[in-house]
Every structure is written in structure tokens, then in C-alpha cells.
Design a protein around this motif. Sequence first.
Motif, PDB file in Angstrom:
ATOM      1  N   GLY A 268     -26.984  12.740  33.595  1.00 10.96           N
ATOM      2  CA  GLY A 268     -27.369  13.789  34.184  1.00 10.96           C
ATOM      3  C   GLY A 268     -27.026  13.271  35.926  1.00 10.96           C
ATOM      4  O   GLY A 268     -26.318  12.325  36.019  1.00 10.96           O
ATOM      5  N   GLU A 269     -27.691  14.372  36.203  1.00 13.91           N
ATOM      6  CA  GLU A 269     -27.134  14.378  37.720  1.00 13.91           C
ATOM      7  C   GLU A 269     -27.355  12.840  38.753  1.00 13.91           C
ATOM      8  O   GLU A 269     -26.877  12.368  39.758  1.00 13.91           O
ATOM      9  CB  GLU A 269     -27.656  15.211  38.685  1.00 13.91           C
ATOM     10  N   GLY A 270     -28.723  12.457  38.263  1.00 12.44           N
ATOM     11  CA  GLY A 270     -29.457  11.143  38.815  1.00 12.44           C
ATOM     12  C   GLY A 270     -28.136  10.403  38.645  1.00 12.44           C
ATOM     13  O   GLY A 270     -28.570   9.250  38.998  1.00 12.44           O
ATOM     14  N   THR A 271     -26.986  10.263  37.733  1.00  8.79           N
ATOM     15  CA  THR A 271     -26.169   8.558  37.376  1.00  8.79           C
ATOM     16  C   THR A 271     -25.231   8.360  37.927  1.00  8.79           C
ATOM     17  O   THR A 271     -24.398   7.425  38.184  1.00  8.79           O
ATOM     18  CB  THR A 271     -26.119   8.889  35.946  1.00  8.79           C
ATOM     19  N   LYS A 272     -24.942   9.504  39.130  1.00  5.40           N
ATOM     20  CA  LYS A 272     -24.173   9.376  40.111  1.00  5.40           C
ATOM     21  C   LYS A 272     -24.470   8.414  41.463  1.00  5.40           C
ATOM     22  O   LYS A 272     -25.325   8.174  41.645  1.00  5.40           O
ATOM     23  CB  LYS A 272     -23.465  10.766  40.924  1.00  5.40           C
ATOM     24  N   ALA A 273     -23.120   7.221  41.145  1.00  8.94           N
ATOM     25  CA  ALA A 273     -23.412   5.755  41.918  1.00  8.94           C
ATOM     26  C   ALA A 273     -23.337   6.324  43.652  1.00  8.94           C
ATOM     27  O   ALA A 273     -24.238   5.493  44.266  1.00  8.94           O
ATOM     28  CB  ALA A 273     -21.950   5.231  41.053  1.00  8.94           C
ATOM     29  N   ASP A 274     -22.538   7.113  43.474  1.00  9.56           N
ATOM     30  CA  ASP A 274     -21.773   7.229  45.335  1.00  9.56           C
ATOM     31  C   ASP A 274     -23.208   8.021  45.482  1.00  9.56           C
ATOM     32  O   ASP A 274     -23.743   7.679  47.311  1.00  9.56           O
ATOM     33  CB  ASP A 274     -21.004   8.019  45.862  1.00  9.56           C
ATOM     34  N   LYS A 275     -24.212   9.029  45.115  1.00  2.96           N
ATOM     35  CA  LYS A 275     -25.088   9.473  45.314  1.00  2.96           C
ATOM     36  C   LYS A 275     -26.037   8.723  45.837  1.00  2.96           C
ATOM     37  O   LYS A 275     -26.586   8.850  46.390  1.00  2.96           O
ATOM     38  CB  LYS A 275     -25.673  11.055  44.595  1.00  2.96           C
ATOM     39  N   GLN A 276     -25.946   7.198  44.113  1.00  2.00           N
ATOM     40  CA  GLN A 276     -27.507   6.482  44.622  1.00  2.00           C
ATOM     41  C   GLN A 276     -27.357   5.371  45.461  1.00  2.00           C
ATOM     42  O   GLN A 276     -28.184   5.158  46.250  1.00  2.00           O
ATOM     43  CB  GLN A 276     -27.121   5.314  42.838  1.00  2.00           C
ATOM     44  N   ALA A 277     -26.039   5.266  45.820  1.00  2.00           N
ATOM     45  CA  ALA A 277     -25.848   4.643  46.982  1.00  2.00           C
ATOM     46  C   ALA A 277     -25.838   5.220  47.900  1.00  2.00           C
ATOM     47  O   ALA A 277     -26.217   4.072  49.101  1.00  2.00           O
ATOM     48  CB  ALA A 277     -24.433   3.709  46.855  1.00  2.00           C
ATOM     49  N   GLU A 278     -26.057   6.355  48.178  1.00  2.00           N
ATOM     50  CA  GLU A 278     -25.967   6.656  50.204  1.00  2.00           C
ATOM     51  C   GLU A 278     -27.695   7.007  50.629  1.00  2.00           C
ATOM     52  O   GLU A 278     -28.166   6.512  51.077  1.00  2.00           O
ATOM     53  CB  GLU A 278     -25.962   8.467  49.864  1.00  2.00           C
ATOM     54  N   LEU A 279     -28.241   6.609  48.596  1.00  2.00           N
ATOM     55  CA  LEU A 279     -29.933   7.231  48.764  1.00  2.00           C
ATOM     56  C   LEU A 279     -30.751   5.204  49.300  1.00  2.00           C
ATOM     57  O   LEU A 279     -30.862   5.547  50.588  1.00  2.00           O
ATOM     58  CB  LEU A 279     -30.627   7.396  47.280  1.00  2.00           C
ATOM     59  N   LEU A 280     -30.123   4.741  48.594  1.00  2.00           N
ATOM     60  CA  LEU A 280     -30.342   3.465  49.209  1.00  2.00           C
ATOM     61  C   LEU A 280     -29.972   3.155  50.330  1.00  2.00           C
ATOM     62  O   LEU A 280     -31.002   1.770  50.683  1.00  2.00           O
ATOM     63  CB  LEU A 280     -29.819   2.264  47.397  1.00  2.00           C
ATOM     64  N   ASN A 281     -28.919   3.011  50.836  1.00  2.00           N
ATOM     65  CA  ASN A 281     -28.286   2.526  51.948  1.00  2.00           C
ATOM     66  C   ASN A 281     -29.517   3.499  53.196  1.00  2.00           C
ATOM     67  O   ASN A 281     -29.827   2.907  54.177  1.00  2.00           O
ATOM     68  CB  ASN A 281     -27.576   3.382  52.299  1.00  2.00           C
ATOM     69  N   TYR A 282     -29.829   4.602  52.788  1.00  2.00           N
ATOM     70  CA  TYR A 282     -30.811   5.666  53.748  1.00  2.00           C
ATOM     71  C   TYR A 282     -32.853   4.791  53.677  1.00  2.00           C
ATOM     72  O   TYR A 282     -32.144   4.527  54.802  1.00  2.00           O
ATOM     73  CB  TYR A 282     -31.097   6.194  53.135  1.00  2.00           C
ATOM     74  N   ILE A 283     -32.774   4.442  52.699  1.00  2.00           N
ATOM     75  CA  ILE A 283     -34.093   3.249  52.351  1.00  2.00           C
ATOM     76  C   ILE A 283     -33.582   2.217  53.260  1.00  2.00           C
ATOM     77  O   ILE A 283     -34.483   1.680  54.097  1.00  2.00           O
ATOM     78  CB  ILE A 283     -33.889   3.395  51.161  1.00  2.00           C
ATOM     79  N   ASP A 284     -32.766   1.309  52.785  1.00  2.00           N
ATOM     80  CA  ASP A 284     -32.966   0.507  53.178  1.00  2.00           C
ATOM     81  C   ASP A 284     -32.878   0.157  55.246  1.00  2.00           C
ATOM     82  O   ASP A 284     -33.155  -0.720  55.829  1.00  2.00           O
ATOM     83  CB  ASP A 284     -31.389  -0.052  52.922  1.00  2.00           C
TER      84      ASP A 284
END
Length: 733
Positions: A268-284
Motif C-alpha cells: 500500500g501507501e507505505g511502500t512509496k520510496a519518495d515518501k519514505q526518503a522524505e520522512l527519514l531525512n526529516y527525522i535525520d
Amino acid sequence: MKHLTLSIALACSALSLNAQQAEPFLSPQVQKGQLQTKYITSPKSFKLTVDAKRQNTYPMKNIASWASLSAVKGEGLPLVLGVRGDKSVRSVEKLIPQKTEGYYLSVSPKGITIAGQDERGLFYGLQTLRQMMSDGKIAEGTITDYPDVPYRGVVEGFYGTPWSFEDRLSQLKFYGRNKLNVYIYGPKDDPYHSVPKWRQAYPENEAKQIAQLVKTAEDNGVIFYWAIHPGQDIKWNDEDRALLLEKFESMYRLGVRGFAVFFDDISGEGTKADKQAELLNYIDDHFIKPKGDVAPLIMCPTEYNKAWSNIQRGYLPTLGDKLNKGIEVMWTGNTVVSCLDKPDVAWINQHIKRKAYIWFNFPVTDFVRDHLLMGKTYGNSLEIADDVSGFLSNPMEHAEASKMALFSVADYTWNMKAYDTERSWKLAPSEVFPENPDALLRFAHHSSALGSNGHRFDRKESEELQPVLEKIIQGTASAEDFKTIRTECSRIESASNMLLGSTSNPALISEMKPWLRMAKLVAEYGQLVLAPRENTEEQAFMAYYQEARALQRMMYLLDIEANQNPYQPGVKYGSQWLLPALNICFKRDVDAFNRKYNSTLSKETSYMPFELTSSVEQFKHQPLLSRGNQVMISPSNEVVRWNPNDVIILSAKQGEMVENFSADMGVQGSESLFKLEVLVGQEWKEVALKAAHGTSVRHDGLLADSKVNAIRWTFIGSTPTEFRLRAFRFSTK
């Protein structure tokens, strides 16, 4: 600098010293050692020299756990400890390897010096000294040592019963002793790690336990990572991002200084690479870096192995291009469960534009839970030390038993080129079960195969005796060959008895108990069927036959009563070579008797009424299980892509009356996405399905009014779709 006297009272002896060669007993193997066959006797006390600022550090606390510390007056053997830059070790500073976590150690009649490149290096030098002293004497010489792989350790990332608090405490101390520096807390079945409660803080008691685990990790030089697994229901909005950061903040307040985000095994929605990268960069950018005392952020991608990757879809290249360079990316290899070679690692590194952080799915058994993996750790290249940033093992839910493999993972990741599979495996029992390492090793010889599984991953079992067992199966064995295996069965029985009766390491014996009981039964069965048949008279043979049948039934009952998890229930031991060879002997005996007396005694030792075939690659080798009249396909932990018209077919070896079918594909509405049919004669007939509890579908009662020759399960959707097969079962009548 401060001078203390250190009285030595070793709590236990983990490994034995080889008097002829001073280095081979050390594990992990050191990078450079010049140890002699000259020894000094372990002194009763040490005169300690160490800078005052080191007094309350974890290396000094650790030495107190295996030696008595007291301010006793009088002379002792000088012991100098320190870290690069300390006054205490200034005289040997040039000898300290300029490698993170490295250390220099020297032993002479004049004293011992341990100088670390950093605090963890000093700690590891002390672990080496502890091993060197285990026989009451210390080899003279020098060691210059450091790890090959920066991050080495364990990810508790399996499906099934999570480790207990006590398990984790024991594990963290084990990691310290064996120079592993990372533990990732990420058990799939912890609801506060994953769906449904990842947004919520831990209850007070669980939070206190995590805080204590973090402290134990620190005391053993281990980075405690806490992982979150939000992908199955995450919403890419500010609210969920804020909730995730607050969860991390709550863990930070508990002392956690390592964080990971897992996006594996989701759809589903959670598999989107661009969204994952955006979230992870924000956390970082807004959490990891500002804290200043937190280890690098780790992520596990959705496409975490090559078989599931599609470069044209752009998932991995997107992560490579968009993720902050300091974020680590985990990788399992060419498949979910696989070993790694240099080209394999080069392939993923080029796509994620960084060194891969390896998630090694061994000795995990969450897809073969009826097996206990106690065999050798092998198969990974010895040439990838410079190509990976980390290497973590995913263990079994059996924490103590997992230490057999984890001992070797520590050995491998510290000094790859020197890694010796056989040596490491044979040393491990002395660390895991020092009371009787020989008994544990004897059991382990025949407990390493995985059996049939969807990942098509297996390990060699009964390796030393395989040629003899193969001859028995082929019918070319000599009397001496039969004697060899019968002697081995006697040894297995003796080892099983000693382990079952042991009061040492009760946690290990508790984990192993079902398999120890099975090993004992297999060994008794082996001694019976391998015995010379001098008296072939009918009465004598029937006594033998009835005893063999009794042992077979006892093995069957143990298999259907012990370790009854809902996935791969049961207990398997010696399943690759030993038990098949014994069953062949029994069948030949019965065949000979039936021919001689024109009898019809049954020679069946196991029976599976159906055979599975599939167009879905991941299910072509998925185990089929039979329990009484129940037949089931072993569930899948991972999400699997189905293409339109993909099928699973279960063919009956002879016609069967089939009833009470149920399946769970992990999604609502499966009754309109799949078609169930049965083959009656030459005609396929569709069977009606109805929605059941949760995401299950079912058909109650008989699937047909007569015996069926096959069952077919077809995906009738119009586009490729991902499903997780959670259950697939029916009954025969």
C-alpha cells in the motif's frame, strides 16, 4: 593516574587454551597476534595503573564483573589500562592501531598493558585478556586488534514470540563478551513497535524494562537501537510524522541512542520510496543530528532483497538519490534468506549509493519453526569487509540456542579473512554451554537443516557422516557402516540425556527440550533399526516391529503435541540424512519380512495426502503440513506479488473427501479476488466462498459430494496485487 590493586577471581572459564598454539582459542580471531608458548601464571592480584577519568567507565565496571577489585596493599603484576591520549598508555601510543574500536595488548613477566583506540577498544582488549586467562595462565606476547566491519551484531526482527526481558539481558552481555556492538530491538510481534500501537508510548513497566536494557547495553559496549515499523498504516502527513518523532523522543528519554525505521513486509501507501526518503531525512535533520549523541539512523527498505527489486520502478534508485548520505540502508541479499558474495554487495551499493548494512537472515526460523538451527555459520564471502557498513544477524526466537550461530557471526565480522567455519562452530558450545560443550556439539551435528521452505534456503546437516548415511540410503553400506551410525545414535542418546538432565543454563535447556526429546527418540529408533537382524523368525521380528512402530508413534505424538505454533508446528531432528536413512532401514526390514512370510505389514513412516504446485515462485517450495485430518500450507511472513491467473494447486495422491476450507490472504474481500475449485474426475467445479472473521474466507462442509483429485486456488484480479498468505487449510474426511 591512579594505582589500585586488582585481585583476580575469574567467575567462569569460557574457552580453553591450546598449549601448543597460543592464538587459536581466541574468538573472535585477532588481526595480528604474536603470542608465544611461554606463559605467566595468572596472578592473584594486579597493580592497576589507569587515569582517574577512566575509573567509572564501562570497561572498568566490566572488569569488576569477572575479577574482584579491592584496594589491597602489596605488590601485584602491573596492569596498565587506557585509551589513546591517556597518560597511562602514552608510552605505547604509537602501537595502538588507528582503527575505530582497535586496541593493543602486551603480556610479559613485567606486566600487562591494554591500550584502546577508544573506550570500546579498551573494553574489547579486556575481553581478550579475560579469554587468555581462562586456563589460569597467560601467553606472553602482543596483540594488535580491530574489527573489519564497523557495526556488528543482532537485529531482533523475527516473527513469532519476542524474546523475554531476561533473554535480552543475557544477549547483551553475550554481545559484549564477543565484541558485537549493535542490537536492534524490532520484534515484529511487539504491537508498540509496529501496527497497531506504534504511535503510542510504552506502558510504564515495559518502558522501565527498555531503560534497563539500554543501561545493560551501555555497560557492554553495545549500541541499543530501537526500531519502529509504521509502514502498513502510516499516513504521509504532518500528524503521523509528529507522532513518530514523539515516539522517538519518548524512547530517547528512556536512554535510547540508536533509532531505526523499518518499511519491510508491507503493502500500500507505505511502500512509496519518495515518501519514505522524505520522512527519514526529516527525522535525520530534525532529530538525529540535533541530538548530537545519537548513532546513525538505520532504515530497512520495502525492496530489501534483489529478487523483489525492480530498478525500472525506481524504488532503490530513489532511496540512493534522495536519502541523506548518513542514513544506513539494510539489505538481505539476492533473496529474503541468502548468503552474500562480493558481486551481490556491489550490485546493491551502486543503487543505494552507499555501503549496504547487511540483515543476515540466519539463524532465524520464523519460516521453519519446527526446526532448531544449531549448525555452522557459512556461505558469506570473506572478501566483503570493505563493502559493507554493518552486518547483523536475525536470530531465532530461541535466544540461548541462537548463541551458537551468533558466536560465529561475531567471529566472522571481526576478522573475515581469518574466519574458519569449522573452528568457530566447534568453539561455540564452550561459550554457550561450558558445563558440557561436547554434548551440545553432538546434538548440533544433526540439527542444522531447514527442510522444505519457500525461501529454498538450507544448511548441511550430519555432514561428517553424510557419506555413510548416503550409502545406507542407496543400499551399498557395509556392516561397519551400520555400526558407525549405530554408535552415533548411542552418542546422540547420551548427549540428549545429559542435556535434558542438566541444571546449567536452564533457559537453553528449556528452549531445546522438544528437540532434545525428539533427538533421544530418533537415537533409540536408530539403535533399534540398525542392530544386526540375527533372528529373523516371525515372533522375534514382530517384537522388533512393534517396538519400532511404538517409537515412530512416540515421535509422531511429540511432533503434533510439542511446539504447536500456528505456522510450522512440530519438532524435526535429523531430518536431512539421519532419520531418512533410519526409515529406509526399517522399510527394507519390513519388505524382507513381508516377502518371506507373504505378509502385508505396513512400512509407511510418514504420509502426506497432497502435493503442492504453484505458478507463484515464493510458493513453489512452501511446506505442506498434515496434522491428523488437517492439511495446511505453511503461512508466509512476507507480502507476495500475485499476477492475474496465478494459482496454487494441491493434488491428491488418491481421491480424498475434503471439507471445511478456509484461507486468509491478509486483505478484505478475498472471496471476490480468488476462485476456489475442486477437480472431480476430469472436471473442475467451482466452490462457493463466503467472508469470515477478519480477512478470512471459508467454505463450511464438503467441497464436493465425492472424492476430489485436486484443489485449485486462482487469483482472478485484473492487475498484479500483493497478498500475505496468513492461512490456507482444510480437512479430509
